[in-house]
Scaffold this motif. Structure first.
Motif, mmCIF file in Angstrom:
data_model
loop_
_atom_site.group_PDB
_atom_site.id
_atom_site.type_symbol
_atom_site.label_atom_id
_atom_site.label_comp_id
_atom_site.label_asym_id
_atom_site.label_seq_id
_atom_site.Cartn_x
_atom_site.Cartn_y
_atom_site.Cartn_z
ATOM 1 N N PHE A 183 0.823 -1.210 0.000
ATOM 2 C CA PHE A 183 0.000 0.000 0.000
ATOM 3 C C PHE A 183 0.858 1.261 0.000
ATOM 4 N N MET A 184 2.043 1.180 0.641
ATOM 5 C CA MET A 184 2.956 2.337 0.572
ATOM 6 C C MET A 184 3.409 2.572 -0.866
ATOM 7 N N LEU A 211 1.727 1.771 -3.468
ATOM 8 C CA LEU A 211 0.535 2.293 -4.139
ATOM 9 C C LEU A 211 0.448 3.807 -3.939
ATOM 10 N N ALA A 212 0.714 4.245 -2.691
ATOM 11 C CA ALA A 212 0.669 5.682 -2.399
ATOM 12 C C ALA A 212 1.736 6.426 -3.200
ATOM 13 N N PHE A 213 2.944 5.845 -3.289
ATOM 14 C CA PHE A 213 4.021 6.526 -4.010
ATOM 15 C C PHE A 213 3.785 6.554 -5.516
ATOM 16 N N ALA A 214 2.879 5.696 -6.017
ATOM 17 C CA ALA A 214 2.541 5.762 -7.443
ATOM 18 C C ALA A 214 1.888 7.101 -7.781
ATOM 19 N N GLY A 215 1.416 7.815 -6.740
ATOM 20 C CA GLY A 215 0.820 9.128 -6.969
ATOM 21 C C GLY A 215 1.802 10.139 -7.545
#
Lengths: 189, 284
Positions: free
Chosen positions: A177-178, A180-184
């Motif tokens: 999930f981290m 996933l967040a950094f894909a932002g």
């Protein structure tokens, strides 16, 4: 200046070693159980990253390129990285035996941290000042996510977690999930 | 949680009225999928009473565009409830906001299917800003994707969520500090990035307050009590960070809106903020 800032943000966040390039996962999972090991690991890795950048950059541009031995760069870089890690380990053992014990096998394993070899190979042909910004950005990016992940894992000790997920599985989910967040940050810089 | 559902109603009503009945199907699909997953994970209907799964489902449905296929709704809801919540130990132990984890996962997994298209005006204003080439803000804002003060249609949806959010503050379900800091974070960042209207400008603070998911995120998503910090310093840093990150992602990344990622990014640092908050209170 803005070019260097873009380079810094690019490697620290957008192309973060751990969460975007998936380099250096072994210390990321191995030393993040407690903040007491994650913080020294961050500092040791940052130290090694910056020192090896100086060393491998010099080695590549002043020895390998003039002699036409670029194809030997991987062996040369591993040799340079191993010596820096050996030095760091001796130093830490001298100043804090407790810390040396805490980091255990992960300290010599910085040698095989793929983020460090990846860094050395990426920056070899850049001008030195850009290479240094790249190394510092990479170290900051690695440290920030490792420390955040360590404090997050301390929260994942709940009894309510299903038995199959306790320990490493839920930690890997959190790491996912981290990422996933950094894909932002994709497309920035 | 009943108050939260009531507060969501005006926003849902405006959203459905402007974007068409298909949005109701999407919201229904995500909500039912979230409820079924909740029952499957807890093997009882007891936990349904807290309403958290319903709210998660509603929030995912509100983020997804009307054209979303049913299985995408299903995947988003299952990831949200089963993985982001129950694998972490259920309500109260989850680290990441379930709704945003589910939504961001399908955004990454099915980018072509979850492109945000407005059924009324084609591409949304934020989409147009993200892929406009070198046109200036005046040229872009004459297209029908822009409304009177925000993004077309989205300005009214945002206004409705703002009203719902004020209701939540009035009935004391949420404290005003967190949403205010999110709104301040995006406003300050938009103001600093706004250079009056060149081809790299991303609109005024007012436009950014009433475009995309600003009000929904500020009042309903970022305020999730489980995944936000509990101490005052932590709340301010967390909420300002969400606003600033969302604006930076809107402007610089290839995504049209940044709130889902901004909330997840802030979630990564909540345990650290809690720790800093604890040591501060214990030393003072």
């Amino acid at each position: 200046m803005s070019e260097l800032l873009a380079l810094f943000i690019g490697i620290a966040l957008v192309n973060n070693f751990v969460l975007v390039q998936f380099l250096g996962l072994c210390p990321y999972v191995g030393t993040s159980q407690r903040l007491e090991t994650a913080v020294p690991m961050t500092l040791a890795t940052a130290f090694v990253m910056i020192l090896t950048t100086l060393l491998t950059h010099t080695l590549y541009n002043f020895l390998l390129v003039p002699l036409g031995l670029e194809y030997l760069r991987i062996i040369a870089f591993i040799f340079a990285i191993a010596s820096v890690v050996q030095m760091t380990e001796l130093y830490i053992r001298q100043i804090s035996p407790v810390l040396h014990q805490l980091l255990g096998i992960y300290l010599p394993l910085i040698t095989s941290n793929c983020a460090i070899l990846g860094l050395a190979l990426t920056i070899a042909e850049l001008p030195l000042h850009q290479a240094m910004v790249y190394a510092i950005g990479g170290a900051v990016g690695f440290g920030v996510v490792l420390v955040a992940f360590a404090s997050l894992r301390e929260r994942l000790q709940s009894e309510a977690i299903p038995r199959a997920f306790r320990g490493t599985p839920v930690a890997l989910l959190a790491a996912g999930f981290m990422a996933l967040a950094f894909a932002g940050f994709r497309g920035m810089g | 949680m009943v108050h939260v559902m009531v507060a969501l109603l005006p926003g849902i009503a405006v959203h459905v009225a402007l974007a068409g009945w298909q949005t109701l199907v999407v919201i229904g699909a995500t909500t039912i999928a979230a409820l079924v997953t909740e029952i499957a994970c807890t093997r009882s209907a007891r936990d349904l009473a807290d309403g958290s799964a319903t709210v998660t489902g509603l929030l995912i449905g509100l983020c997804l565009p009307a054209s979303t296929l049913w299985f995408v709704c299903l995947v988003a809801a299952i990831i949200a409830v089963a993985i982001a919540k129950h694998a972490f130990g259920g309500l109260g132990n989850n680290v990441f906001n379930p709704a945003m984890a589910g939504y961001a996962a399908v955004l990454l997994a099915y980018p072509a299917l979850v492109v945000e298209f407005d059924t009324v005006s084609g591409a949304t204003a934020l989409e147009q800003l993200a892929h406009r080439g070198s046109t200036t803000i005046e040229e872009v804002s004459t297209t029908q994707a822009f409304g009177a003060f925000g993004a077309a249609n989205h300005e009214w949806v945002n206004l409705a969520f703002l009203i719902g959010g004020l209701y939540l503050i009035a009935v004391r379900v949420i404290s005003p500090l967190l949403p205010l800091c999110v709104i301040a974070g995006i406003g300050i960042t938009a103001f600093l990035l706004d250079d009056g209207g060149s081809s790299t400008s991303h609109g005024s603070p007012l436009f950014n307050w009433f475009a995309g998911g600003t009000m929904l995120s500020a009042f309903f998503i970022a305020t999730d009590p489980v995944t936000s910090p509990s101490n005052r310093v932590g709340i301010v840093v967390y909420a300002l960070g969400i606003g600033a990150l969302a604006m930076l992602i809107r402007k610089y990344s290839s995504w049209p809106d940044g709130f889902a990622f901004a909330v997840l990014l802030a979630n990564c640092f909540v345990p650290l903020l809690e720790r800093i908050g604890r040591t501060r209170t214990s030393t003072s």
